[in-house]
Design an enzyme around this catalytic site. Structure first.
Site, PDB file in Angstrom:
ATOM      1  N   CYS A  11      -5.481   4.270  11.960  1.00 29.41           N
ATOM      2  CA  CYS A  11      -5.456   3.246  11.091  1.00 29.41           C
ATOM      3  C   CYS A  11      -4.754   3.627   9.710  1.00 29.41           C
ATOM      4  CB  CYS A  11      -6.846   2.514  10.871  1.00 29.41           C
ATOM      5  SG  CYS A  11      -6.750   1.406   9.416  1.00 29.41           S
ATOM      6  N   CYS A  55      -6.828   3.573   6.756  1.00 25.26           N
ATOM      7  CA  CYS A  55      -7.829   4.697   6.821  1.00 25.26           C
ATOM      8  C   CYS A  55      -7.249   6.024   6.495  1.00 25.26           C
ATOM      9  CB  CYS A  55      -8.358   4.933   8.379  1.00 25.26           C
ATOM     10  SG  CYS A  55      -9.533   3.518   8.579  1.00 25.26           S
ATOM     11  N   ASP A  73       1.525  -1.871  -3.414  1.00 27.15           N
ATOM     12  CA  ASP A  73       2.047  -2.300  -2.006  1.00 27.15           C
ATOM     13  C   ASP A  73       3.192  -1.425  -1.709  1.00 27.15           C
ATOM     14  OD1 ASP A  73       1.279  -4.794  -0.050  1.00 27.15           O
ATOM     15  OD2 ASP A  73       3.374  -3.784  -0.315  1.00 27.15           O
ATOM     16  N   HIS A  76     -13.654   1.847   7.281  1.00 24.80           N
ATOM     17  CA  HIS A  76     -12.891   0.741   7.962  1.00 24.80           C
ATOM     18  C   HIS A  76     -13.677  -0.389   8.289  1.00 24.80           C
ATOM     19  CE1 HIS A  76      -9.595  -0.547  10.756  1.00 24.80           C
ATOM     20  NE2 HIS A  76     -10.604  -1.094  11.183  1.00 24.80           N
ATOM     21  N   ASN A  93      -4.750 -11.889   3.628  1.00 21.12           N
ATOM     22  CA  ASN A  93      -4.481 -12.427   4.904  1.00 21.12           C
ATOM     23  C   ASN A  93      -5.178 -11.882   6.134  1.00 21.12           C
ATOM     24  OD1 ASN A  93      -2.148 -13.417   3.728  1.00 21.12           O
ATOM     25  ND2 ASN A  93      -1.240 -11.228   3.763  1.00 21.12           N
ATOM     26  N   HIS A 130      -6.862  -3.538   8.768  1.00 20.83           N
ATOM     27  CA  HIS A 130      -7.996  -2.957   7.846  1.00 20.83           C
ATOM     28  C   HIS A 130      -7.945  -3.797   6.463  1.00 20.83           C
ATOM     29  CE1 HIS A 130      -9.682   1.049   5.990  1.00 20.83           C
ATOM     30  NE2 HIS A 130      -9.933   0.334   4.951  1.00 20.83           N
ATOM     31  N   HIS A 185      -8.077  -5.845   3.356  1.00 16.95           N
ATOM     32  CA  HIS A 185      -7.662  -5.648   2.110  1.00 16.95           C
ATOM     33  C   HIS A 185      -7.336  -6.687   1.315  1.00 16.95           C
ATOM     34  CE1 HIS A 185      -4.185  -5.991   5.008  1.00 16.95           C
ATOM     35  NE2 HIS A 185      -3.664  -6.502   3.980  1.00 16.95           N
ATOM     36  N   HIS A 208      -4.674  -8.378  -1.655  1.00 13.36           N
ATOM     37  CA  HIS A 208      -3.689  -8.156  -2.309  1.00 13.36           C
ATOM     38  C   HIS A 208      -4.057  -8.671  -3.770  1.00 13.36           C
ATOM     39  CE1 HIS A 208      -0.556  -7.970   0.958  1.00 13.36           C
ATOM     40  NE2 HIS A 208      -1.554  -8.363   1.678  1.00 13.36           N
TER      41      HIS A 208
HETATM   42  P1  AMP Z   1      -0.901  -7.839   5.484  1.00  9.99           P
HETATM   43  O1  AMP Z   1      -1.879  -7.296   6.446  1.00  9.99           O
HETATM   44  O2  AMP Z   1      -0.316  -9.083   6.037  1.00  9.99           O
HETATM   45  O3  AMP Z   1      -1.886  -8.451   4.156  1.00  9.99           O
HETATM   46  O4  AMP Z   1       0.175  -6.918   5.027  1.00  9.99           O
HETATM   47  C1  AMP Z   1      -0.004  -5.593   4.791  1.00  9.99           C
HETATM   48  C2  AMP Z   1       0.827  -5.105   3.513  1.00  9.99           C
HETATM   49  O5  AMP Z   1       0.563  -3.659   3.447  1.00  9.99           O
HETATM   50  C3  AMP Z   1       2.203  -5.527   3.391  1.00  9.99           C
HETATM   51  O6  AMP Z   1       2.138  -6.383   2.121  1.00  9.99           O
HETATM   52  C4  AMP Z   1       2.849  -4.027   3.361  1.00  9.99           C
HETATM   53  O7  AMP Z   1       3.939  -4.097   2.405  1.00  9.99           O
HETATM   54  C5  AMP Z   1       1.508  -3.265   2.843  1.00  9.99           C
HETATM   55  N1  AMP Z   1       1.813  -1.753   3.500  1.00  9.99           N
HETATM   56  C6  AMP Z   1       2.121  -1.396   4.692  1.00  9.99           C
HETATM   57  N2  AMP Z   1       1.943   0.024   4.801  1.00  9.99           N
HETATM   58  C7  AMP Z   1       1.847   0.311   3.584  1.00  9.99           C
HETATM   59  C8  AMP Z   1       1.678   1.495   2.856  1.00  9.99           C
HETATM   60  N3  AMP Z   1       1.800   2.644   3.628  1.00  9.99           N
HETATM   61  N4  AMP Z   1       1.531   1.881   1.687  1.00  9.99           N
HETATM   62  C9  AMP Z   1       1.503   0.833   0.987  1.00  9.99           C
HETATM   63  N5  AMP Z   1       1.327  -0.584   1.278  1.00  9.99           N
HETATM   64  C10 AMP Z   1       1.693  -0.830   2.570  1.00  9.99           C
HETATM   65 ZN    ZN Z   2      -8.846   1.555   8.709  1.00 11.83          ZN
END
Ligand code: AMP
Ligand code: ZN
Length: 116
Positions: free
Chosen positions: A4, A7, A30, A46, A86, A97, A99, A101
């Site tokens: 993940c 993770c 982000d 997780h 989301n 995972h 999160h 925003h």
């Molecule tokens: P969502 O799961 O739809 O809320 O979107 C996932 C978010 O994670 C997006 O805004 C991506 O830009 C962000 N994201 C994905 N990979 C990374 C990473 N390695 N570091 C920081 N942000 C990330």
């Molecule tokens: Zn995870």
């Protein structure tokens, strides 16, 4: 969850611009910011999404929301922010995972964001 991506960020295996960390949660910028302030806050343990949480997750969820304002202010959103989580297929969650925003900045964020 060894593969993940969040993770792996929590374990330090993938770099991220961390802006807050304690024993339970981690906040980082982000990678594709939608606003001047765009921070993700995750539980280090997780949890897949808000669609899979249980009563056992209540403390860490509370901590994530309780820390949101402090993180937003420190990152340059001094007078409020928007929180988005989301969730699942309908919520078009991309990273499985949990999160939130935190989006904001010096100016109002505008109408509901199309895709973040
Ligand atoms: P969502 O799961 O739809 O809320 O979107 C996932 C978010 O994670 C997006 O805004 C991506 O830009 C962000 N994201 C994905 N990979 C990374 C990473 N390695 N570091 C920081 N942000 C990330
Ligand atoms: Zn995870």
């Amino acid at each position: 969850m060894s593969d993940c991506i969040f993770c792996r960020i929590a374990r330090g295996e993938i770099p991220a611009k961390k802006v807050y960390e304690d024993e339970d949660i981690l906040a980082f910028n982000d990678i594709n910011p939608a606003r001047p302030v765009h921070v993700l806050v995750i539980p280090k343990r997780h949890i897949t999404s808000l669609a899979t949480v249980t009563e056992a997750d209540t403390p860490v969820l509370g901590k994530i929301l309780t820390k949101a304002n402090e993180i937003a202010v420190a990152q340059g959103s001094p007078d409020g922010f928007r929180v988005i989580a989301n969730t699942g297929r309908i919520g078009q969650q991309e990273v499985q995972h949990l999160h939130i925003h935190i989006v904001g900045g010096p100016d109002p964020v505008g109408p509901m964001l199309k895709r973040i």
